[in-house]
Write a protein that holds these residues in place. Structure first.
Motif, PDB file in Angstrom:
ATOM      1  N   GLN A  97       3.324  13.257   9.211  1.00  0.00           N
ATOM      2  CA  GLN A  97       4.231  14.139   8.478  1.00  0.00           C
ATOM      3  C   GLN A  97       4.304  13.751   7.009  1.00  0.00           C
ATOM      4  OE1 GLN A  97       7.875  13.805  10.647  1.00  0.00           O
ATOM      5  NE2 GLN A  97       7.192  15.087  12.366  1.00  0.00           N
ATOM      6  N   ALA A  98       4.363  12.474   6.724  1.00  0.00           N
ATOM      7  CA  ALA A  98       4.409  12.020   5.327  1.00  0.00           C
ATOM      8  C   ALA A  98       3.120  12.363   4.610  1.00  0.00           C
ATOM      9  CB  ALA A  98       4.653  10.506   5.292  1.00  0.00           C
ATOM     10  N   ARG A 149       5.197   3.912  22.692  1.00  0.00           N
ATOM     11  CA  ARG A 149       6.078   4.977  22.196  1.00  0.00           C
ATOM     12  C   ARG A 149       6.394   4.778  20.720  1.00  0.00           C
ATOM     13  NH1 ARG A 149       8.621   4.240  27.234  1.00  0.00           N
ATOM     14  NH2 ARG A 149      10.250   2.959  26.272  1.00  0.00           N
ATOM     15  N   GLN A 150       6.662   3.539  20.330  1.00  0.00           N
ATOM     16  CA  GLN A 150       6.942   3.274  18.924  1.00  0.00           C
ATOM     17  C   GLN A 150       5.728   3.560  18.048  1.00  0.00           C
ATOM     18  OE1 GLN A 150       9.842   2.507  17.420  1.00  0.00           O
ATOM     19  NE2 GLN A 150      10.814   2.814  19.437  1.00  0.00           N
ATOM     20  N   LEU A 151       4.538   3.185  18.537  1.00  0.00           N
ATOM     21  CA  LEU A 151       3.324   3.464  17.768  1.00  0.00           C
ATOM     22  C   LEU A 151       3.108   4.972  17.610  1.00  0.00           C
ATOM     23  CD1 LEU A 151       0.836   0.805  19.201  1.00  0.00           C
ATOM     24  CD2 LEU A 151       1.883   0.838  16.930  1.00  0.00           C
ATOM     25  N   ASP A 152       3.326   5.712  18.704  1.00  0.00           N
ATOM     26  CA  ASP A 152       3.176   7.171  18.605  1.00  0.00           C
ATOM     27  C   ASP A 152       4.168   7.758  17.619  1.00  0.00           C
ATOM     28  OD1 ASP A 152       1.200   6.977  20.503  1.00  0.00           O
ATOM     29  OD2 ASP A 152       2.502   7.543  22.198  1.00  0.00           O
ATOM     30  N   LEU A 153       5.403   7.271  17.652  1.00  0.00           N
ATOM     31  CA  LEU A 153       6.418   7.772  16.732  1.00  0.00           C
ATOM     32  C   LEU A 153       6.044   7.464  15.288  1.00  0.00           C
ATOM     33  CD1 LEU A 153       9.194   9.054  16.275  1.00  0.00           C
ATOM     34  CD2 LEU A 153      10.227   6.793  16.609  1.00  0.00           C
ATOM     35  N   ARG A 154       5.566   6.240  15.048  1.00  0.00           N
ATOM     36  CA  ARG A 154       5.175   5.863  13.678  1.00  0.00           C
ATOM     37  C   ARG A 154       3.969   6.677  13.210  1.00  0.00           C
ATOM     38  NH1 ARG A 154       9.369   3.889  14.534  1.00  0.00           N
ATOM     39  NH2 ARG A 154      10.174   1.837  13.878  1.00  0.00           N
ATOM     40  N   HIS A 155       3.018   6.935  14.119  1.00  0.00           N
ATOM     41  CA  HIS A 155       1.866   7.753  13.742  1.00  0.00           C
ATOM     42  C   HIS A 155       2.299   9.168  13.383  1.00  0.00           C
ATOM     43  CE1 HIS A 155      -1.018   4.963  16.160  1.00  0.00           C
ATOM     44  NE2 HIS A 155      -0.845   4.539  14.924  1.00  0.00           N
ATOM     45  N   GLN A 156       3.256   9.703  14.163  1.00  0.00           N
ATOM     46  CA  GLN A 156       3.736  11.052  13.877  1.00  0.00           C
ATOM     47  C   GLN A 156       4.424  11.107  12.509  1.00  0.00           C
ATOM     48  OE1 GLN A 156       6.510  12.489  16.753  1.00  0.00           O
ATOM     49  NE2 GLN A 156       6.320  14.616  16.131  1.00  0.00           N
ATOM     50  N   ARG A 157       5.257  10.112  12.242  1.00  0.00           N
ATOM     51  CA  ARG A 157       5.925  10.082  10.933  1.00  0.00           C
ATOM     52  C   ARG A 157       4.922   9.916   9.806  1.00  0.00           C
ATOM     53  NH1 ARG A 157      10.824   5.916  11.125  1.00  0.00           N
ATOM     54  NH2 ARG A 157      10.953   6.690   8.959  1.00  0.00           N
TER      55      ARG A 157
END
Length: 441
Positions: A316-317, A305-313
């Motif tokens: 976006q960046a 979940r953390q990896l998915d969140l970081r990939h999404q951010r």
């Protein structure tokens, strides 16, 4: 003349079963019914409800059987060491050719020597606090090492090792062998426990049979079942005091579920059998592996979940950033626009300051004249008020200022006395006067 048996005649040859029945018949005719008094030893109750045990005294021992119907009439639970009176019939158990006493009734006749000794020691140690529940410690969930005290030839060793190997094969076991039966057993048990205590406290093993070992977090003291005499080593006072000195939790698994010893009361926990003692300190490995697997899955899910969140951010960046040249171009356009706005604002400010300066210059002279005129008017009004306060104006209206010869003002008749020389200040000069007779109005 009496016939004598012929010594040369061959003895009768019996069938084994027939001989046993003949002996049984002889016993039945000679002794039964019979009552016997003795101390119980080796008592056991079968699943059928039948009870099997022996009664003994200082010179003999007799096997006994008490069938379910008679056992159901008992008003107490027989146990090893009790002194009882039995009534029944002597017989022969033909299947084994054993003499046995079929018990039809049983009643207590006393405690028995060993049992009385057991009760005395139990009462003494209990009074000293060796059995207090407050000093007993919980067992570790995951011991780093297990100490084991038992006999090398005992079935209990096989039972314990089998249970530990099945449940926790990864936990090392340190065996301190000892005698578990006989006169030398108490001292042997104390010595074995002392060896494990040194290892549990991090000390070196002093004997060659105990090499360097992992830390010991729990100790098992075990032995299989037997009569009260067989288990008597575990009713030793010195052993009891050694058990309560254990630096780690100690589990005692001696005998069967119905067997109790002083060691059981002193230990941190009593197990009904040696196998149960092993199971108490050995949480099955599968349980811990299952818990670890569950934690691993939860950790993996959290990491994903953390990896998915970081990939999404990151996506976006990256979308906001775009190509660096485009960002630089946009920043340059914004910088040029800001520079133009700053230049226009500075020019506008200068124009406003110039206009304000011209207006101030045009009004400066007028403002100065107005200020001077206002000051002159204020000065004239102050001069007029000052003139009105001039005492000479009062003197011109016919008044005089009367003083004594030192210049002090005389404002009351009480200050003047006949013959005093005074001075009167008039509008155009001074007149010296002499007081004749002062009078009050």
């Amino acid at each position: 003349m009496v016939d004598r048996p012929n010594p040369a005649a061959a003895p009768r040859i019996w069938e084994v079963g027939a001989l046993c029945r003949a002996i049984a018949d002889a016993l039945e005719a000679r002794f039964n019914p019979v009552a016997v008094r003795g101390e119980i030893t080796g008592f056991s109750r079968a699943s059928s409800g039948h009870c099997y045990f022996s009664v003994k005294d200082a010179t003999g021992q007799l096997r006994c059987a008490m069938f379910r119907r008679a056992a159901s009439l008992l008003d107490f639970s027989p146990r090893d060491g009790e002194l009882v009176e039995l009534r029944g019939r002597l017989g022969v158990y033909e299947a084994r050719g054993d003499l046995q006493f079929i018990v039809e009734s049983m009643q207590r006749a006393g405690q028995g020597a060993l049992f009385e000794q057991f009760l005395r020691l139990k009462a003494q140690l209990e009074a000293e606090g060796l059995f207090d529940s407050g000093r007993k410690r919980p067992l570790p969930l995951q011991p780093r090492g297990i100490g084991l005290v038992t006999s090398l030839g005992a079935a209990a060793l096989h039972d314990v090792v089998t249970a530990l190997r099945r449940r926790v094969p990864h936990i090392p076991v340190v065996l301190a062998p000892a005698q578990v039966q006989g006169a030398a057993a108490p001292a042997s048990l104390v010595a074995a426990l002392s060896k494990l205590y040194r290892l549990a406290q991090g000390g070196p093993a002093l004997e060659a049979d105990l090499p360097a070992s992992p830390p010991i977090d729990v100790i098992l003291l075990v032995r299989g079942g037997g009569s009260i005499e067989d288990l008597w080593a575990f009713n030793d006072e010195q052993l009891a005091r050694t058990i309560v000195q254990s630096p780690v939790p100690l589990v005692c698994g001696v005998g069967h579920e119905t067997d109790f010893s002083i060691a059981d009361f002193c230990a941190d926990l009593r197990a009904p059998t040696p196998t149960a003692a092993a199971e108490l300190v050995a949480q099955p490995r599968d349980v811990w592996l299952g818990a670890l697997g569950l934690l691993s899955d939860r950790l993996g899910d959290a990491v994903q979940r953390q990896l998915d969140l970081r990939h999404q951010r990151l996506d976006q960046a990256a979308a906001r950033l775009g190509r660096p040249s485009g960002l630089v171009g946009r920043q340059q356009v914004q910088l040029a626009r800001l520079a133009q706005q700053m230049q226009h604002g500075a020019l506008l400010k200068l124009e406003r300051l110039a206009q304000s300066q011209k207006a101030l210059e045009a009004n400066l002279t007028q403002k100065i004249d107005q200020a001077l005129s206002l000051q002159r008017e204020r000065l004239d009004r102050a001069a007029l008020r000052l003139d009105l306060l001039d005492p000479r104006l009062v003197l011109q209206r016919g008044y005089a200022l009367l003083t004594d010869t030192q210049g002090g003002a005389v404002s009351s008749v009480r200050q003047a006395h006949p013959g005093d020389a005074l001075r009167a200040l008039l509008a155009d000069g001074v007149v010296d006067v002499t007081v004749e007779q002062p009078r009050l109005l």
